[in-house]
Design a protein around this motif. Structure first.
Motif, PDB file in Angstrom:
ATOM      1  N   ARG A  19       0.950  -1.092   0.017  1.00 15.85           N
ATOM      2  CA  ARG A  19       0.011  -0.018  -0.055  1.00 15.85           C
ATOM      3  C   ARG A  19       0.923   1.216  -0.038  1.00 15.85           C
ATOM      4  O   ARG A  19       0.767   2.193  -0.631  1.00 15.85           O
ATOM      5  CB  ARG A  19      -1.054  -0.077   1.322  1.00 15.85           C
ATOM      6  N   SER A  20       2.029   1.414   0.723  1.00 10.97           N
ATOM      7  CA  SER A  20       2.806   2.470   0.883  1.00 10.97           C
ATOM      8  C   SER A  20       3.533   2.729  -0.678  1.00 10.97           C
ATOM      9  O   SER A  20       3.547   3.878  -1.067  1.00 10.97           O
ATOM     10  CB  SER A  20       3.825   2.069   1.879  1.00 10.97           C
ATOM     11  N   VAL A  21       4.082   1.694  -1.274  1.00 14.46           N
ATOM     12  CA  VAL A  21       4.701   1.683  -2.542  1.00 14.46           C
ATOM     13  C   VAL A  21       3.512   2.134  -3.515  1.00 14.46           C
ATOM     14  O   VAL A  21       3.864   3.328  -4.382  1.00 14.46           O
ATOM     15  CB  VAL A  21       5.323   0.200  -2.780  1.00 14.46           C
ATOM     16  N   ARG A  22       2.141   1.936  -3.569  1.00  9.84           N
ATOM     17  CA  ARG A  22       1.171   2.322  -4.717  1.00  9.84           C
ATOM     18  C   ARG A  22       1.130   3.717  -4.187  1.00  9.84           C
ATOM     19  O   ARG A  22       0.704   4.501  -5.133  1.00  9.84           O
ATOM     20  CB  ARG A  22      -0.140   1.355  -4.365  1.00  9.84           C
ATOM     21  N   MET A  23       0.881   4.337  -2.945  1.00  9.22           N
ATOM     22  CA  MET A  23       0.536   5.434  -2.474  1.00  9.22           C
ATOM     23  C   MET A  23       1.840   6.437  -2.894  1.00  9.22           C
ATOM     24  O   MET A  23       1.395   7.348  -3.500  1.00  9.22           O
ATOM     25  CB  MET A  23       0.353   5.565  -1.270  1.00  9.22           C
ATOM     26  N   ARG A  24       3.121   6.211  -2.912  1.00 11.34           N
ATOM     27  CA  ARG A  24       4.179   6.690  -3.292  1.00 11.34           C
ATOM     28  C   ARG A  24       4.052   6.979  -4.843  1.00 11.34           C
ATOM     29  O   ARG A  24       4.365   8.072  -5.394  1.00 11.34           O
ATOM     30  CB  ARG A  24       5.321   6.243  -2.809  1.00 11.34           C
ATOM     31  N   TYR A  25       3.835   5.782  -5.476  1.00 11.31           N
ATOM     32  CA  TYR A  25       3.865   5.897  -7.063  1.00 11.31           C
ATOM     33  C   TYR A  25       2.684   6.748  -7.641  1.00 11.31           C
ATOM     34  O   TYR A  25       2.788   7.722  -8.345  1.00 11.31           O
ATOM     35  CB  TYR A  25       3.863   4.251  -7.506  1.00 11.31           C
ATOM     36  N   ALA A  26       1.521   6.855  -6.890  1.00  7.40           N
ATOM     37  CA  ALA A  26       0.540   7.604  -7.275  1.00  7.40           C
ATOM     38  C   ALA A  26       1.077   9.215  -7.038  1.00  7.40           C
ATOM     39  O   ALA A  26       0.679  10.038  -7.851  1.00  7.40           O
ATOM     40  CB  ALA A  26      -0.861   7.333  -6.546  1.00  7.40           C
ATOM     41  N   THR A  27       1.382   9.258  -6.021  1.00  7.18           N
ATOM     42  CA  THR A  27       2.148  10.606  -5.695  1.00  7.18           C
ATOM     43  C   THR A  27       2.994  11.216  -6.664  1.00  7.18           C
ATOM     44  O   THR A  27       2.907  12.529  -7.252  1.00  7.18           O
ATOM     45  CB  THR A  27       2.699  10.933  -4.182  1.00  7.18           C
ATOM     46  N   LEU A  28       3.891  10.509  -6.951  1.00 10.07           N
ATOM     47  CA  LEU A  28       4.927  10.944  -7.892  1.00 10.07           C
ATOM     48  C   LEU A  28       4.567  11.113  -9.358  1.00 10.07           C
ATOM     49  O   LEU A  28       4.923  11.760 -10.056  1.00 10.07           O
ATOM     50  CB  LEU A  28       6.210   9.820  -7.892  1.00 10.07           C
ATOM     51  N   TYR A  29       3.579  10.066  -9.553  1.00 13.93           N
ATOM     52  CA  TYR A  29       3.071  10.107 -11.111  1.00 13.93           C
ATOM     53  C   TYR A  29       2.206  11.255 -11.166  1.00 13.93           C
ATOM     54  O   TYR A  29       2.224  11.797 -12.113  1.00 13.93           O
ATOM     55  CB  TYR A  29       2.107   8.795 -11.163  1.00 13.93           C
ATOM     56  N   GLY A  30       1.484  11.868 -10.154  1.00 11.34           N
ATOM     57  CA  GLY A  30       0.808  13.153 -10.175  1.00 11.34           C
ATOM     58  C   GLY A  30       1.407  14.336 -10.240  1.00 11.34           C
ATOM     59  O   GLY A  30       1.161  15.322 -10.663  1.00 11.34           O
ATOM     60  N   LEU A  31       2.891  14.214  -9.821  1.00 16.24           N
ATOM     61  CA  LEU A  31       3.688  15.322  -9.889  1.00 16.24           C
ATOM     62  C   LEU A  31       4.503  15.577 -10.902  1.00 16.24           C
ATOM     63  O   LEU A  31       4.917  16.565 -11.379  1.00 16.24           O
ATOM     64  CB  LEU A  31       4.675  15.290  -8.587  1.00 16.24           C
ATOM     65  N   ILE A  32       4.161  14.657 -11.869  1.00  9.38           N
ATOM     66  CA  ILE A  32       4.940  14.675 -13.232  1.00  9.38           C
ATOM     67  C   ILE A  32       4.662  15.949 -13.996  1.00  9.38           C
ATOM     68  O   ILE A  32       5.508  16.912 -14.474  1.00  9.38           O
ATOM     69  CB  ILE A  32       4.760  13.499 -14.026  1.00  9.38           C
ATOM     70  N   PRO A  33       3.481  16.376 -14.268  1.00  8.26           N
ATOM     71  CA  PRO A  33       3.281  17.491 -14.988  1.00  8.26           C
ATOM     72  C   PRO A  33       3.760  18.810 -14.353  1.00  8.26           C
ATOM     73  O   PRO A  33       4.147  19.778 -15.139  1.00  8.26           O
ATOM     74  CB  PRO A  33       1.607  17.677 -14.998  1.00  8.26           C
ATOM     75  N   ALA A  34       3.682  19.014 -12.919  1.00 10.89           N
ATOM     76  CA  ALA A  34       4.186  19.985 -12.312  1.00 10.89           C
ATOM     77  C   ALA A  34       5.715  20.150 -12.516  1.00 10.89           C
ATOM     78  O   ALA A  34       6.144  21.253 -12.512  1.00 10.89           O
ATOM     79  CB  ALA A  34       3.901  19.881 -10.782  1.00 10.89           C
ATOM     80  N   ARG A  35       6.404  18.893 -12.417  1.00  7.31           N
ATOM     81  CA  ARG A  35       7.738  19.035 -12.559  1.00  7.31           C
ATOM     82  C   ARG A  35       8.086  19.444 -14.024  1.00  7.31           C
ATOM     83  O   ARG A  35       9.090  20.098 -14.276  1.00  7.31           O
ATOM     84  CB  ARG A  35       8.261  17.696 -12.408  1.00  7.31           C
ATOM     85  N   HIS A  36       7.583  18.984 -14.995  1.00  6.62           N
ATOM     86  CA  HIS A  36       7.650  19.281 -16.351  1.00  6.62           C
ATOM     87  C   HIS A  36       7.527  20.879 -16.546  1.00  6.62           C
ATOM     88  O   HIS A  36       8.278  21.508 -17.203  1.00  6.62           O
ATOM     89  CB  HIS A  36       6.705  18.380 -17.214  1.00  6.62           C
ATOM     90  N   ARG A  37       6.312  21.364 -15.864  1.00  3.98           N
ATOM     91  CA  ARG A  37       6.189  23.001 -16.028  1.00  3.98           C
ATOM     92  C   ARG A  37       7.288  23.658 -15.203  1.00  3.98           C
ATOM     93  O   ARG A  37       7.738  24.601 -15.816  1.00  3.98           O
ATOM     94  CB  ARG A  37       4.853  23.225 -15.437  1.00  3.98           C
ATOM     95  N   LYS A  38       7.702  23.275 -14.104  1.00  8.39           N
ATOM     96  CA  LYS A  38       8.745  23.803 -13.543  1.00  8.39           C
ATOM     97  C   LYS A  38      10.007  23.927 -14.419  1.00  8.39           C
ATOM     98  O   LYS A  38      10.889  24.864 -14.261  1.00  8.39           O
ATOM     99  CB  LYS A  38       9.011  23.113 -12.090  1.00  8.39           C
ATOM    100  N   ARG A  39      10.380  22.718 -14.711  1.00  8.64           N
ATOM    101  CA  ARG A  39      11.515  22.519 -15.767  1.00  8.64           C
ATOM    102  C   ARG A  39      11.670  23.310 -17.009  1.00  8.64           C
ATOM    103  O   ARG A  39      12.525  24.406 -17.214  1.00  8.64           O
ATOM    104  CB  ARG A  39      12.023  21.013 -16.265  1.00  8.64           C
ATOM    105  N   ILE A  40      10.393  23.491 -17.554  1.00  7.58           N
ATOM    106  CA  ILE A  40      10.309  24.428 -18.873  1.00  7.58           C
ATOM    107  C   ILE A  40      10.430  26.007 -18.493  1.00  7.58           C
ATOM    108  O   ILE A  40      10.997  26.721 -18.877  1.00  7.58           O
ATOM    109  CB  ILE A  40       8.949  24.082 -19.435  1.00  7.58           C
ATOM    110  N   ASN A  41       9.726  26.416 -17.275  1.00  4.58           N
ATOM    111  CA  ASN A  41       9.645  27.736 -16.888  1.00  4.58           C
ATOM    112  C   ASN A  41      11.166  28.277 -16.335  1.00  4.58           C
ATOM    113  O   ASN A  41      11.348  29.210 -16.625  1.00  4.58           O
ATOM    114  CB  ASN A  41       8.562  27.923 -15.772  1.00  4.58           C
ATOM    115  N   ALA A  42      11.973  27.086 -16.021  1.00  6.93           N
ATOM    116  CA  ALA A  42      13.164  27.441 -15.497  1.00  6.93           C
ATOM    117  C   ALA A  42      14.328  27.517 -16.744  1.00  6.93           C
ATOM    118  O   ALA A  42      15.077  28.376 -16.787  1.00  6.93           O
ATOM    119  CB  ALA A  42      13.915  26.373 -14.649  1.00  6.93           C
ATOM    120  N   GLU A  43      13.890  26.955 -17.714  1.00 10.37           N
ATOM    121  CA  GLU A  43      14.875  26.920 -18.856  1.00 10.37           C
ATOM    122  C   GLU A  43      14.549  28.141 -19.906  1.00 10.37           C
ATOM    123  O   GLU A  43      15.429  28.471 -20.549  1.00 10.37           O
ATOM    124  CB  GLU A  43      14.937  25.579 -19.904  1.00 10.37           C
ATOM    125  N   LEU A  44      13.173  28.422 -20.153  1.00  8.59           N
ATOM    126  CA  LEU A  44      12.845  29.283 -21.219  1.00  8.59           C
ATOM    127  C   LEU A  44      13.463  30.839 -20.994  1.00  8.59           C
ATOM    128  O   LEU A  44      13.849  31.316 -21.918  1.00  8.59           O
ATOM    129  CB  LEU A  44      11.372  29.320 -21.339  1.00  8.59           C
TER     130      LEU A  44
END
Length: 69
Positions: A19-44
C-alpha cells in the motif's frame, strides 16, 4: 499448523508495504506535470529567443500590442 500462523503474522506488514509503494507511485505520477512545467519555466528565460515570449506572457497582452501604460 505453524505455517498458516506465520502467514497471518507476516500478512499485515506485507500489505502495508504494498500500500505504501502504491501511494508513493501515485503521488510521484501526479507530480510529473508540475515537474515538467517547472523545468520548462526554468529553462525558457535562459534562452535568448524565448525571453521575449516569456516577458509577453508574464506582462500580458498589452505589451504584445505595444500599449504599455
Amino acid at each position: 499448523m505453524r505455517p498458516p500462523l506465520l502467514l497471518l503474522a507476516v500478512l499485515p506488514g506485507a500489505w502495508a508495504a504494498v500500500r505504501s509503494v502504491r501511494m508513493r507511485y501515485a503521488t510521484l505520477y501526479g507530480l510529473i506535470p508540475a515537474r515538467h512545467r517547472k523545468r520548462i519555466n526554468a529553462e525558457l528565460p535562459a534562452e535568448r529567443e524565448s525571453a521575449a515570449e516569456v516577458g509577453r506572457r508574464t506582462l500580458g497582452r498589452s505589451v504584445a500590442k505595444g500599449r504599455l501604460t
